[in-house]
Design a protein around this motif. Structure first.
Motif, PDB file in Angstrom:
ATOM      1  N   GLN A 141      15.194  -0.743  -1.201  1.00 13.83           N
ATOM      2  CA  GLN A 141      14.330  -0.966  -0.236  1.00 13.83           C
ATOM      3  C   GLN A 141      13.066  -1.641  -0.564  1.00 13.83           C
ATOM      4  O   GLN A 141      12.651  -2.207   0.407  1.00 13.83           O
ATOM      5  CB  GLN A 141      13.786   0.532   0.386  1.00 13.83           C
ATOM      6  CG  GLN A 141      15.169   1.257   0.947  1.00 13.83           C
ATOM      7  CD  GLN A 141      15.819   0.781   2.197  1.00 13.83           C
ATOM      8  OE1 GLN A 141      15.363   0.108   2.928  1.00 13.83           O
ATOM      9  NE2 GLN A 141      17.130   1.085   1.896  1.00 13.83           N
ATOM     10  N   PHE A 142      12.811  -1.843  -1.769  1.00  6.35           N
ATOM     11  CA  PHE A 142      11.853  -2.805  -2.103  1.00  6.35           C
ATOM     12  C   PHE A 142      11.924  -4.443  -1.445  1.00  6.35           C
ATOM     13  O   PHE A 142      12.939  -4.847  -1.527  1.00  6.35           O
ATOM     14  CB  PHE A 142      11.527  -3.093  -3.418  1.00  6.35           C
ATOM     15  CG  PHE A 142      11.235  -1.472  -4.047  1.00  6.35           C
ATOM     16  CD1 PHE A 142      10.349  -0.599  -3.225  1.00  6.35           C
ATOM     17  CD2 PHE A 142      10.839  -1.510  -5.399  1.00  6.35           C
ATOM     18  CE1 PHE A 142       9.845   0.546  -3.770  1.00  6.35           C
ATOM     19  CE2 PHE A 142      10.554  -0.375  -6.075  1.00  6.35           C
ATOM     20  CZ  PHE A 142       9.973   0.650  -5.011  1.00  6.35           C
ATOM     21  N   ARG A 143      10.802  -4.660  -1.048  1.00  7.08           N
ATOM     22  CA  ARG A 143      10.892  -6.133  -0.481  1.00  7.08           C
ATOM     23  C   ARG A 143       9.384  -6.763  -0.953  1.00  7.08           C
ATOM     24  O   ARG A 143       8.228  -6.217  -0.950  1.00  7.08           O
ATOM     25  CB  ARG A 143      10.888  -6.126   1.339  1.00  7.08           C
ATOM     26  CG  ARG A 143      12.183  -5.474   1.706  1.00  7.08           C
ATOM     27  CD  ARG A 143      13.196  -6.327   1.373  1.00  7.08           C
ATOM     28  NE  ARG A 143      14.352  -5.998   2.343  1.00  7.08           N
ATOM     29  CZ  ARG A 143      15.464  -4.949   2.059  1.00  7.08           C
ATOM     30  NH1 ARG A 143      15.110  -4.087   0.957  1.00  7.08           N
ATOM     31  NH2 ARG A 143      16.526  -4.729   2.990  1.00  7.08           N
ATOM     32  N   PRO A 144       9.679  -8.032  -1.074  1.00  7.68           N
ATOM     33  CA  PRO A 144       8.282  -8.982  -1.423  1.00  7.68           C
ATOM     34  C   PRO A 144       7.435  -8.813  -0.070  1.00  7.68           C
ATOM     35  O   PRO A 144       7.788  -9.245   0.926  1.00  7.68           O
ATOM     36  CB  PRO A 144       8.906 -10.311  -2.033  1.00  7.68           C
ATOM     37  CG  PRO A 144      10.174 -10.047  -2.444  1.00  7.68           C
ATOM     38  CD  PRO A 144      10.923  -8.778  -1.537  1.00  7.68           C
ATOM     39  N   GLY A 145       6.166  -8.576  -0.464  1.00  4.85           N
ATOM     40  CA  GLY A 145       5.274  -8.736   0.649  1.00  4.85           C
ATOM     41  C   GLY A 145       4.936  -7.321   0.874  1.00  4.85           C
ATOM     42  O   GLY A 145       3.967  -7.005   2.157  1.00  4.85           O
ATOM     43  N   MET A 146       5.805  -6.095   0.612  1.00  5.81           N
ATOM     44  CA  MET A 146       5.529  -4.655   1.148  1.00  5.81           C
ATOM     45  C   MET A 146       4.023  -4.242   0.553  1.00  5.81           C
ATOM     46  O   MET A 146       3.841  -4.435  -0.661  1.00  5.81           O
ATOM     47  CB  MET A 146       6.546  -3.788   0.772  1.00  5.81           C
ATOM     48  CG  MET A 146       7.662  -3.779   1.447  1.00  5.81           C
ATOM     49  SD  MET A 146       8.845  -2.502   0.803  1.00  5.81           S
ATOM     50  CE  MET A 146       9.856  -2.163   2.458  1.00  5.81           C
ATOM     51  N   TYR A 147       3.128  -3.463   1.313  1.00  5.29           N
ATOM     52  CA  TYR A 147       2.046  -3.021   1.118  1.00  5.29           C
ATOM     53  C   TYR A 147       2.019  -1.730   0.305  1.00  5.29           C
ATOM     54  O   TYR A 147       2.950  -0.874   0.629  1.00  5.29           O
ATOM     55  CB  TYR A 147       1.239  -2.768   2.330  1.00  5.29           C
ATOM     56  CG  TYR A 147       0.481  -4.371   2.958  1.00  5.29           C
ATOM     57  CD1 TYR A 147      -0.587  -4.780   2.066  1.00  5.29           C
ATOM     58  CD2 TYR A 147       1.055  -4.521   3.911  1.00  5.29           C
ATOM     59  CE1 TYR A 147      -1.044  -5.971   2.648  1.00  5.29           C
ATOM     60  CE2 TYR A 147       0.661  -5.891   4.415  1.00  5.29           C
ATOM     61  CZ  TYR A 147      -0.506  -6.672   3.901  1.00  5.29           C
ATOM     62  OH  TYR A 147      -0.943  -7.689   4.286  1.00  5.29           O
ATOM     63  N   VAL A 148       1.234  -1.581  -0.734  1.00  3.69           N
ATOM     64  CA  VAL A 148       1.336  -0.530  -1.471  1.00  3.69           C
ATOM     65  C   VAL A 148      -0.067   0.229  -1.632  1.00  3.69           C
ATOM     66  O   VAL A 148      -0.980  -0.586  -1.496  1.00  3.69           O
ATOM     67  CB  VAL A 148       2.031  -0.597  -2.916  1.00  3.69           C
ATOM     68  CG1 VAL A 148       3.589  -1.134  -2.748  1.00  3.69           C
ATOM     69  CG2 VAL A 148       1.184  -1.676  -3.641  1.00  3.69           C
ATOM     70  N   THR A 149      -0.240   1.450  -1.905  1.00  6.39           N
ATOM     71  CA  THR A 149      -1.360   1.937  -2.356  1.00  6.39           C
ATOM     72  C   THR A 149      -0.962   2.846  -3.771  1.00  6.39           C
ATOM     73  O   THR A 149      -0.075   3.547  -3.842  1.00  6.39           O
ATOM     74  CB  THR A 149      -1.785   3.195  -1.539  1.00  6.39           C
ATOM     75  OG1 THR A 149      -1.980   2.695  -0.178  1.00  6.39           O
ATOM     76  CG2 THR A 149      -2.908   3.856  -2.102  1.00  6.39           C
ATOM     77  N   ALA A 150      -2.081   2.314  -4.511  1.00  6.75           N
ATOM     78  CA  ALA A 150      -1.823   2.702  -6.044  1.00  6.75           C
ATOM     79  C   ALA A 150      -2.725   3.492  -6.781  1.00  6.75           C
ATOM     80  O   ALA A 150      -3.923   3.166  -6.210  1.00  6.75           O
ATOM     81  CB  ALA A 150      -1.378   1.357  -6.868  1.00  6.75           C
ATOM     82  N   HIS A 151      -2.552   4.022  -7.606  1.00  9.56           N
ATOM     83  CA  HIS A 151      -3.643   4.991  -8.461  1.00  9.56           C
ATOM     84  C   HIS A 151      -3.231   4.259 -10.038  1.00  9.56           C
ATOM     85  O   HIS A 151      -2.164   4.550 -10.530  1.00  9.56           O
ATOM     86  CB  HIS A 151      -3.393   6.502  -8.402  1.00  9.56           C
ATOM     87  CG  HIS A 151      -3.653   6.928  -7.081  1.00  9.56           C
ATOM     88  ND1 HIS A 151      -4.781   6.986  -6.289  1.00  9.56           N
ATOM     89  CD2 HIS A 151      -2.779   7.165  -5.833  1.00  9.56           C
ATOM     90  CE1 HIS A 151      -4.812   7.463  -4.925  1.00  9.56           C
ATOM     91  NE2 HIS A 151      -3.403   7.616  -4.863  1.00  9.56           N
TER      92      HIS A 151
END
Length: 297
Positions: A283-293
Motif C-alpha cells: 500500500q505504500f506510495r511515493p508522496g504519502m504523508y507520515v507522522t514519525a517518532h
C-alpha cells in the motif's frame, strides 16, 4: 413566643452556610502533585512545525519517497514521432521491455552512417596494412603509407562516433550488422517498476531529452522527514524510528535513520532526515504523508 424561635433560626442558617462553604471548598481542592503531573504530561509543541516532543521521543512530519536508484526518467538523445505505445499509467513493466516506438529519418541516417563507415574502415585498414608492409620493404613511398594511415584512422573515428550514438539510443552495433537497418527506434525500460507521469501518445512528437514517462520501483521506499535545528543534538544515524502512514489507520511501522541533511533551509530553518523502512507494504506510495517518532539517544 416569637422571641424564642429567632435565635434557633439564626443558628440553623449559620450552620447551613458553614456546611455550604465546606462543600464548595472540598469541590475545588486538587492535590498539588496531580496538577504538576498534568503539567509535565503535556508534550512541547513547536509553533512553526506543529511537531511535538517528549523527554525521549520527538515527533516529525514527512512523506514516503524513493531513493534515486529506484526511479528512472525515460528520455532519449534523439527525438521522433511516437508510432506505437501500449503503456498505461500504473502498469508494471519489467526491465528492458519495449514501451514505445519512435520514427525519425535521422535515426535511419545514423544507422546508414555506421554501416558505411564500418565497410570503409575494413577496406582502409587492409590498405593501411599493405602500405605498411611495403614501406617496411621500401617498395612504396613514405607519403602513401602516411596517407593510408590517415584515411584509415579518420574513417575508424567516424565509425566509432556513430557506434557511440547508437549505443546511447540502446542500439547494439553488432545487432545492426547482423539484422540491418531498423526503421523504428525502440524505447526500452532501464529498470523494472510501475509507469508514472506518462507524457506520450501516438502521433506526438518527442523532443530530444524530453521525458516520455517515469518508472518507479516501490520495493525499497524510504522516509523523508522534516526536522529543525533544535532537534539535531539528540539525533544521529542509527536512531530507531516509528511511524504511521496517513490513510492506513493506527498501524505502526518501524525504520532506522540512515542520513541526516547537512544544509539548513534559510527560510524556515529546516533540514531533511532520511530513514529506511523495515516492513514492506504494497500500500505504500511515493508522496504519502507520515507522522514519525525518532527515539533520542
Amino acid at each position: 413566643m416569637k422571641k424564642i424561635f429567632y435565635p434557633v433560626l439564626l443558628l440553623a442558617l449559620t450552620a447551613c452556610k458553614g456546611n455550604q462553604q465546606t462543600t464548595d471548598t472540598e469541590s475545588v481542592t486538587v492535590p498539588v502533585s496531580e496538577v504538576a503531573a498534568d503539567t509535565t504530561a503535556q508534550p512541547e509543541v513547536d509553533a512553526i512545525t506543529s511537531a511535538t516532543s517528549k523527554p525521549n521521543q520527538v515527533s516529525f512530519n514527512g512523506r514516503i519517497v524513493l531513493p534515486p536508484q529506484r526511479q528512472a526518467t525515460i528520455a532519449l538523445t534523439m527525438g521522433g514521432v511516437v508510432k506505437n505505445t501500449s503503456l498505461l499509467p500504473g502498469q508494471y513493466v519489467s526491465k528492458n521491455t519495449v514501451i514505445a516506438t519512435l520514427e525519425n529519418p535521422e535515426f535511419i541516417t545514423l544507422q546508414q552512417t555506421y554501416l558505411d563507415s564500418h565497410a570503409q574502415t575494413e577496406y582502409l585498414q587492409a590498405e593501411f596494412e599493405r602500405q605498411k608492409n611495403l614501406s617496411a620493404e621500401q617498395a612504396a613511398s613514405q607519403k602513401k603509407y602516411q596517407q593510408s594511415k590517415a584515411d584509415y584512422l579518420s574513417m575508424k573515428s567516424r565509425q566509432d562516433a556513430a557506434a557511440a550514438q547508437l549505443s546511447l539510443l540502446g542500439i547494439s552495433p553488432e545487432t545492426l550488422l547482423k539484422d540491418g537497418i531498423q526503421p523504428l527506434l525502440e524505447v526500452r525500460t532501464p529498470i523494472s517498476g510501475y509507469a508514472a507521469n506518462v507524457a506520450m501518445n501516438v502521433g506526438k512528437y518527442i523532443n530530444p531529452g524530453e521525458a516520455l514517462c517515469e518508472i518507479i520501483d516501490k520495493s525499497t521506499p524510504i522516509l523523508c522527514l522534516t526536522t529543525y535545528e533544535k532537534d539535531l543534538a539528540d539525533m544521529q544515524t542509527g536512531s530507531p524510528v516509528q511511524f504511521r502512514v496517513n490513510g492506513m489507520g493506527k498501524q505502526t511501522f518501524h525504520g532506522t535513520v540512515v542520513s541526516i541533511g547537512q544544509k539548513v533551509d534559510e527560510t524556515n530553518r529546516s533540514l531533511e532526515v532520511y530513514a529506511s523502512i523495515k516492513e514492506t507494504n504494497p500500500q505504500f506510495r511515493p508522496g504519502m504523508y507520515v507522522t514519525a517518532h525518532i527515539q533520542k539517544h
